[in-house]
Design a protein around this motif. Structure first.
Motif, mmCIF file in Angstrom:
data_model
loop_
_atom_site.group_PDB
_atom_site.id
_atom_site.type_symbol
_atom_site.label_atom_id
_atom_site.label_comp_id
_atom_site.label_asym_id
_atom_site.label_seq_id
_atom_site.Cartn_x
_atom_site.Cartn_y
_atom_site.Cartn_z
ATOM 1 N N ALA A 37 0.841 -1.203 0.000
ATOM 2 C CA ALA A 37 0.000 0.000 0.000
ATOM 3 C C ALA A 37 0.873 1.249 0.000
ATOM 4 O O ALA A 37 0.554 2.241 -0.662
ATOM 5 N N SER A 38 1.995 1.195 0.698
ATOM 6 C CA SER A 38 2.928 2.318 0.688
ATOM 7 C C SER A 38 3.546 2.511 -0.687
ATOM 8 O O SER A 38 3.754 3.641 -1.139
ATOM 9 N N GLU A 39 3.840 1.416 -1.369
ATOM 10 C CA GLU A 39 4.370 1.518 -2.731
ATOM 11 C C GLU A 39 3.316 2.115 -3.668
ATOM 12 O O GLU A 39 3.655 2.878 -4.577
ATOM 13 N N LEU A 40 2.057 1.804 -3.431
ATOM 14 C CA LEU A 40 0.972 2.414 -4.197
ATOM 15 C C LEU A 40 0.924 3.923 -3.928
ATOM 16 O O LEU A 40 0.832 4.725 -4.858
ATOM 17 N N LEU A 41 1.026 4.307 -2.673
ATOM 18 C CA LEU A 41 1.034 5.727 -2.324
ATOM 19 C C LEU A 41 2.196 6.469 -2.971
ATOM 20 O O LEU A 41 2.049 7.611 -3.411
ATOM 21 N N GLU A 42 3.329 5.811 -3.036
ATOM 22 C CA GLU A 42 4.519 6.448 -3.591
ATOM 23 C C GLU A 42 4.305 6.884 -5.045
ATOM 24 O O GLU A 42 4.885 7.878 -5.498
ATOM 25 N N LEU A 43 3.440 6.181 -5.757
ATOM 26 C CA LEU A 43 3.166 6.517 -7.156
ATOM 27 C C LEU A 43 2.495 7.884 -7.298
ATOM 28 O O LEU A 43 2.517 8.477 -8.377
ATOM 29 N N PHE A 44 1.908 8.376 -6.210
ATOM 30 C CA PHE A 44 1.210 9.661 -6.237
ATOM 31 C C PHE A 44 2.031 10.790 -5.602
ATOM 32 O O PHE A 44 1.635 11.943 -5.662
ATOM 33 N N LEU A 45 3.145 10.424 -5.005
ATOM 34 C CA LEU A 45 3.959 11.402 -4.287
ATOM 35 C C LEU A 45 4.488 12.477 -5.231
ATOM 36 O O LEU A 45 5.085 12.178 -6.263
ATOM 37 N N TRP A 46 4.253 13.723 -4.865
ATOM 38 C CA TRP A 46 4.751 14.904 -5.550
ATOM 39 C C TRP A 46 4.184 15.092 -6.959
ATOM 40 O O TRP A 46 4.789 15.735 -7.796
ATOM 41 N N LYS A 47 3.021 14.507 -7.226
ATOM 42 C CA LYS A 47 2.422 14.718 -8.546
ATOM 43 C C LYS A 47 0.912 14.779 -8.425
ATOM 44 O O LYS A 47 0.333 14.385 -7.414
ATOM 45 N N LYS A 48 0.287 15.257 -9.453
ATOM 46 C CA LYS A 48 -1.171 15.275 -9.503
ATOM 47 C C LYS A 48 -1.663 13.856 -9.753
ATOM 48 O O LYS A 48 -1.004 13.074 -10.452
ATOM 49 N N ALA A 49 -2.821 13.544 -9.215
ATOM 50 C CA ALA A 49 -3.367 12.193 -9.366
ATOM 51 C C ALA A 49 -3.453 11.789 -10.831
ATOM 52 O O ALA A 49 -3.164 10.644 -11.188
ATOM 53 N N GLU A 50 -3.831 12.723 -11.688
ATOM 54 C CA GLU A 50 -3.986 12.388 -13.108
ATOM 55 C C GLU A 50 -2.647 12.133 -13.801
ATOM 56 O O GLU A 50 -2.600 11.590 -14.909
ATOM 57 N N ASP A 51 -1.544 12.483 -13.148
ATOM 58 C CA ASP A 51 -0.223 12.242 -13.732
ATOM 59 C C ASP A 51 0.392 10.906 -13.299
ATOM 60 O O ASP A 51 1.471 10.536 -13.768
ATOM 61 N N ALA A 52 -0.277 10.198 -12.416
ATOM 62 C CA ALA A 52 0.244 8.916 -11.947
ATOM 63 C C ALA A 52 0.185 7.882 -13.076
ATOM 64 O O ALA A 52 -0.698 7.922 -13.929
ATOM 65 N N ASN A 53 1.125 6.961 -13.050
ATOM 66 C CA ASN A 53 1.226 5.919 -14.073
ATOM 67 C C ASN A 53 0.223 4.805 -13.782
ATOM 68 O O ASN A 53 0.384 4.051 -12.825
ATOM 69 N N ILE A 54 -0.810 4.686 -14.611
ATOM 70 C CA ILE A 54 -1.890 3.736 -14.372
ATOM 71 C C ILE A 54 -1.397 2.294 -14.393
ATOM 72 O O ILE A 54 -1.905 1.443 -13.648
ATOM 73 N N GLU A 55 -0.412 1.988 -15.212
ATOM 74 C CA GLU A 55 0.108 0.609 -15.262
ATOM 75 C C GLU A 55 0.795 0.238 -13.949
ATOM 76 O O GLU A 55 0.621 -0.862 -13.439
ATOM 77 N N LYS A 56 1.535 1.172 -13.386
ATOM 78 C CA LYS A 56 2.181 0.913 -12.092
ATOM 79 C C LYS A 56 1.134 0.855 -10.984
ATOM 80 O O LYS A 56 1.268 0.065 -10.045
ATOM 81 N N ILE A 57 0.101 1.670 -11.087
ATOM 82 C CA ILE A 57 -0.996 1.618 -10.110
ATOM 83 C C ILE A 57 -1.634 0.237 -10.130
ATOM 84 O O ILE A 57 -1.877 -0.368 -9.080
ATOM 85 N N LYS A 58 -1.892 -0.280 -11.320
ATOM 86 C CA LYS A 58 -2.486 -1.616 -11.436
ATOM 87 C C LYS A 58 -1.600 -2.671 -10.780
ATOM 88 O O LYS A 58 -2.095 -3.537 -10.051
ATOM 89 N N ASP A 59 -0.301 -2.588 -11.023
ATOM 90 C CA ASP A 59 0.626 -3.561 -10.433
ATOM 91 C C ASP A 59 0.626 -3.509 -8.909
ATOM 92 O O ASP A 59 0.554 -4.546 -8.236
ATOM 93 N N GLU A 60 0.717 -2.306 -8.355
ATOM 94 C CA GLU A 60 0.767 -2.178 -6.897
ATOM 95 C C GLU A 60 -0.571 -2.550 -6.259
ATOM 96 O O GLU A 60 -0.607 -3.180 -5.198
ATOM 97 N N LEU A 61 -1.658 -2.171 -6.889
ATOM 98 C CA LEU A 61 -2.974 -2.525 -6.369
ATOM 99 C C LEU A 61 -3.165 -4.039 -6.401
ATOM 100 O O LEU A 61 -3.712 -4.625 -5.455
ATOM 101 N N ALA A 62 -2.689 -4.682 -7.450
ATOM 102 C CA ALA A 62 -2.753 -6.144 -7.524
ATOM 103 C C ALA A 62 -1.971 -6.785 -6.385
ATOM 104 O O ALA A 62 -2.415 -7.778 -5.794
ATOM 105 N N ASP A 63 -0.819 -6.204 -6.038
ATOM 106 C CA ASP A 63 -0.038 -6.723 -4.913
ATOM 107 C C ASP A 63 -0.810 -6.595 -3.604
ATOM 108 O O ASP A 63 -0.835 -7.524 -2.791
ATOM 109 N N VAL A 64 -1.437 -5.437 -3.394
ATOM 110 C CA VAL A 64 -2.231 -5.227 -2.170
ATOM 111 C C VAL A 64 -3.354 -6.258 -2.106
ATOM 112 O O VAL A 64 -3.554 -6.923 -1.078
#
Length: 109
Positions: A37-64
């Motif tokens: 979950a922390s790795e998922l959060l890191e994908l949003f650190l210092w950027k706008k939500a719409e700028d986050a990488n959706i493929e990496k979000i999918k990977d981290e969410l799958a891990d959670v």
């Protein structure tokens, strides 16, 4: 429920082929959920939500989800049942008339 069973069976097959069940005790599965979950959060650190990488979000969410499903399986919990029960509990804590449109916690309403 068959979708959850298929996912859990696939996770357990993957785990068992690698002899990783020895590492999948409830404590370590819980820690893994938090870490992923922390790795998922890191994908949003210092950027706008719409700028986050959706493929990496999918990977981290799958891990959670994966570690959460394995933890639920460890305790023989019915995922559908526990989630629906929690929704019902939250409906009692957050009645629409008091909570609609506000982010206040139930004890602040």
């Amino acid at each position: 429920m068959s979708d959850f069973k298929e996912i859990i069976d696939s996770l357990k097959k993957f785990r068992d082929e690698r002899d990783w069940e020895q590492f999948h005790n409830p404590k370590d599965l819980s820690l893994a959920i938090s870490i992923e979950a922390s790795e998922l959060l890191e994908l949003f650190l210092w950027k706008k939500a719409e700028d986050a990488n959706i493929e990496k979000i999918k990977d981290e969410l799958a891990d959670v989800f994966s570690f959460a499903f394995l933890l639920a399986d460890k305790y023989n919990l019915d995922i559908k049942d526990i989630v629906l029960n929690k929704i019902n509990q939250n409906a009692l804590k957050y009645p629409v008339a008091k909570s609609k449109g506000t982010a206040k916690k139930y004890n602040e309403l």
